[in-house]
Enzyme design. Structure first.
Site, PDB file in Angstrom:
ATOM      1  N   CYS A  46      -6.416  16.757 116.583  1.00 33.75           N
ATOM      2  CA  CYS A  46      -6.933  16.814 117.953  1.00 33.75           C
ATOM      3  C   CYS A  46      -8.436  16.565 118.098  1.00 33.75           C
ATOM      4  CB  CYS A  46      -6.638  18.187 118.521  1.00 33.75           C
ATOM      5  SG  CYS A  46      -4.966  18.738 118.248  1.00 33.75           S
TER       6      CYS A  46
ATOM      7  N   GLU B  59       1.050   2.664 106.355  1.00 33.52           N
ATOM      8  CA  GLU B  59       0.383   3.234 107.529  1.00 33.52           C
ATOM      9  C   GLU B  59       0.393   2.285 108.716  1.00 33.52           C
ATOM     10  OE1 GLU B  59      -3.308   5.965 106.627  1.00 33.52           O
ATOM     11  OE2 GLU B  59      -3.552   4.042 105.635  1.00 33.52           O
TER      12      GLU B  59
ATOM     13  N   HIS C 184      10.699   1.363  84.196  1.00 32.96           N
ATOM     14  CA  HIS C 184      11.310   2.696  84.045  1.00 32.96           C
ATOM     15  C   HIS C 184      12.023   3.131  85.318  1.00 32.96           C
ATOM     16  CE1 HIS C 184       9.439   3.147  80.155  1.00 32.96           C
ATOM     17  NE2 HIS C 184       8.311   2.721  80.684  1.00 32.96           N
TER      18      HIS C 184
HETATM   19  O1  M6R Z   1     -11.403  11.994 105.597  1.00 34.49           O
HETATM   20  P1  M6R Z   1     -10.734  11.976 104.237  1.00 34.49           P
HETATM   21  O2  M6R Z   1     -11.233  10.900 103.368  1.00 34.49           O
HETATM   22  O3  M6R Z   1     -10.812  13.324 103.564  1.00 34.49           O
HETATM   23  O4  M6R Z   1      -9.229  11.701 104.566  1.00 34.49           O
HETATM   24  C1  M6R Z   1      -8.260  11.685 103.557  1.00 34.49           C
HETATM   25  C2  M6R Z   1      -6.971  11.052 104.042  1.00 34.49           C
HETATM   26  O5  M6R Z   1      -6.463  11.764 105.131  1.00 34.49           O
HETATM   27  C3  M6R Z   1      -7.174   9.589 104.457  1.00 34.49           C
HETATM   28  O6  M6R Z   1      -7.716   8.832 103.427  1.00 34.49           O
HETATM   29  C4  M6R Z   1      -5.837   8.985 104.886  1.00 34.49           C
HETATM   30  O7  M6R Z   1      -4.976   8.866 103.804  1.00 34.49           O
HETATM   31  C5  M6R Z   1      -6.068   7.639 105.557  1.00 34.49           C
HETATM   32  N1  M6R Z   1      -5.208   7.518 106.702  1.00 34.49           N
HETATM   33  C6  M6R Z   1      -5.827   6.490 104.662  1.00 34.49           C
HETATM   34  O8  M6R Z   1      -5.945   5.263 105.289  1.00 34.49           O
END
Ligand code: M6R
Length: 611
Positions: A2, A491, A507
């Site tokens: 949010c 994503e 594997h």
């Molecule tokens: O802000 P952060 O780098 O800690 O976030 C980590 C993950 O939530 C973030 O990398 C997420 O996997 C992205 N959507 C990847 O594109």
């Protein structure tokens, strides 16, 4: 998760809040709402995007000089009008927005239900609001006092902002575990989950800390702790320009951010990498050089794309510094009672600096005596403030939900740290050290060369966009790039994709291979090149389609693969920074081809501030 925005001051609150919500929409976009207080308290909410809310409010009385707004990423209760924020108290006097999760909301809800409260939503937020309202009504205390009492009972994470008809010029906010920034204008204040809604009005901000309460009027900001002691707000200057958070002519933020990478990597290296003197200047590393170079072990803690950056760094640190490295999912590390010794160093990698799992993981490691070093993009973020030291990635605001430029900047920072430590430890010879400095220095230019082949990658994307599954394979430094390629595709395009070390394929995953399966090989020239060619042959022999990221001039793979994406020749240690660029473009164009919202993919949020 949010996004919250609030305003109090002489301006009309609604346009400020609406614009702020649009800037924060990357944090959550299943519903949105505003509460505005003038003669009466008006609450408007709508399932869908902020634009849906805006449309539904045409013709409504939106006049007010104080208000709160929210864009939601559902945790408790489905996305719907009724679960959207702001929520209203039973007394009708309060409206509240919330980012985070109230973990003991079930128990509080039962207590309130026993007292006769009924609920008009499924949210934990409404429970907390009724709880605060109940305390105020029954104890005849101020709202501020009621909030303090309530928050002492609450477990979980929150930022809340409350509007009160009894104090029509005052907002009260509190934070634990979720971000809150207050912008200080002339006779006005802005509140938001990050600085992007604030930047166009003021550069003076205060980052609210955990367990702090802010009482905000147009010309007054009082900060207190939960013990009701006044604190001195620490006013900081934002180092960010408005242009950095706008699309600047690109169709999507994701594309803009992919194309920004020559600059962002350059900005990350600038002032640190000095080829002429052969030095790397990083004050955060220098301040803790003894602990870092003598670390028994380095543990990289991160999630998602940042975790992939940690995996690349594991290979680099072990190779160059000869320090054992472990790479941990923060979400597992925080719960599994890990063994941490005093000489251990934790490197927390995070774009947002607000990821709840990473934050809690480092808090735990810190309690056990580890040095916490942050590799972070957002200045002043919660993880930055919790770390002992760190190095910022300087990639600028990343708005697209899929991380792109943050990843390459993380790799640039981590590579510089490894080189600096290796030099200090004497685990790298001078020639290789200087060669790698030059290789790093040349990365921005080489990224630019890859971006010039975007049209080719777009065509490849369109050719494979209807595939049901993808397999991504790589070896060595390119294995984490394969994982990152698969994550990007999932994503952005909602196509099932898996990443594997190329040799691991036999594997199990090889059973998936047939003429309908595109297999993406990250196969640039490195120590494993011959081996990955063999893996490619294994796929071809089973009629799989091979797409390969290759080094310029690689005729062998060009002949063998169905399609190739060419990157300039470079040292294998810096290769992930180049090889990931075609992966990002491939995912982007497949998502666009499928007509999907690539900047805000379904179910995702940019900053994951819940566990
Ligand atoms: O802000 P952060 O780098 O800690 O976030 C980590 C993950 O939530 C973030 O990398 C997420 O996997 C992205 N959507 C990847 O594109």
């Amino acid at each position: 998760m949010c996004g919250i925005v609030a305003y109090v001051g002489p301006k009309e609150a609604y346009p400020v809040i609406l614009k702020g919500l649009k800037r924060l929409e990357y944090r959550g976009y299943d519903s949105a709402g505003v509460a505005l207080l003038s003669d009466e308290l008006k609450v408007y909410k709508k399932k869908g995007m902020v634009a849906d809310l805006e449309e539904s409010l045409v013709g409504k009385d939106l006049h007010a000089h104080i208000g709160i707004g929210h864009t939601r990423w559902a945790t408790h209760g489905e996305p719907s009008d009724r679960n959207a924020h702001p929520h209203r108290s039973a007394s009708g006097k309060l409206a509240m927005i919330h980012n985070g999760i109230i973990e003991n909301y079930g128990q509080l809800k039962q207590e309130l239900a026993n007292k006769g409260y009924s609920f008009s939503s499924d949210t934990d937020t409404e429970v907390l609001l009724h709880f605060i309202d109940d305390i105020r009504e029954n104890n005849h205390c101020t709202l501020e006092e009621a909030i303090r009492i309530a928050l002492r009972r609450v477990t979980g994470a929150y930022v809340i902002v409350i509007l009160d008809t009894e104090s029509p010029d005052t907002l009260i906010a509190a934070r634990k575990g979720s971000p809150l920034v207050i912008g200080i204008g002339k006779g006005e204040h802005y509140l938001a989950s990050d600085a992007s809604p604030i930047i166009e009005y003021t550069k003076e901000v205060v980052y609210v800390n955990d367990y702090e309460l802010a009482i905000i009027k147009p010309d007054e900001l009082i900060l207190k702790n939960l013990g009701n002691e006044k604190l001195t707000p620490y006013v900081q200057k934002l180092d960010m320009e408005l242009a950095a958070i706008e699309k600047g002519g690109y169709e999507h933020f994701m594309l803009k951010e992919i194309f920004e990478q020559p600059h962002t990597i350059y900005d990350c290296l600038r002032g640190r990498l000095d080829i002429s003197s052969g030095k790397i200047l990083m004050s955060g590393v220098e301040q803790h050089i003894e602990q870092l170079k003598n670390a028994n072990r380095i543990i990289m803690v991160a999630c998602g794309t940042s975790w992939h950056a940690g995996l690349v760094a594991e290979y680099i640190f072990e190779e160059l510094c000869r320090i054992p490295v472990e790479v941990e999912y923060a979400s597992e590390f925080r719960y599994r009672n890990p063994v941490i010794h005093k000489g251990d160093v934790i490197i927390a990698i995070s774009q947002s600096g607000e990821t709840a799992d990473t934050l809690v993981a480092i808090e735990k490691a810190k309690e056990q005596g580890a040095l916490i070093f942050g590799v972070l993009n957002v200045v002043g973020s919660s993880i930055a403030r919790t770390s002992h030291a760190g190095a910022y990635t300087h990639a600028g605001p990343e708005i697209g939900v899929a991380s792109t430029k943050a990843f390459t900047a993380q790799l640039a920072v981590l590579t510089m740290i490894a080189l600096k430590l290796a030099k200090e430890k004497g685990t790298i010879d001078e020639k290789r050290y200087l060669h790698l400095l030059t290789e790093l220095h040349d990365i921005p230019e080489k990224v630019q060369v890859i971006l010039e082949q975007t049209e080719n990658i777009k065509k490849i994307a369109e050719k494979y966009a209807d595939a049901r599954d993808f397999l991504y394979l790589g070896r060595g430094y390119n294995f984490p790039v394969a994982l990152e390629g698969a994550l990007k595709l999932k994503e952005i395009s909602y196509i099932h994709a898996e990443g594997y070390p190329a040799a691991e394929m036999k594997h199990g995953p090889i059973a998936l291979v047939d003429e309908t399966l595109p297999v993406v090989f990250v196969a640039t020239r490195d120590a494993y090149h011959e081996k990955i060619i063999s893996n490619m042959q294994e796929i071809k022999a089973r009629k799989g389609m091979v797409l390969a990221v290759i080094s310029e001039g690689d005729e062998t793979i060009t002949k063998m693969a169905d399609d190739v994406m060419v990157v300039p020749v470079c040292d294998e240690i810096v290769a992930p920074m180049l090889n990931v660029i075609p992966m990002q473009l491939l995912a982007y164009y497949i998502g666009v081809y499928k007509g999907l919202n690539v900047d805000k993919p379904r179910n995702l949020a940019k900053s994951v501030t819940v566990e």
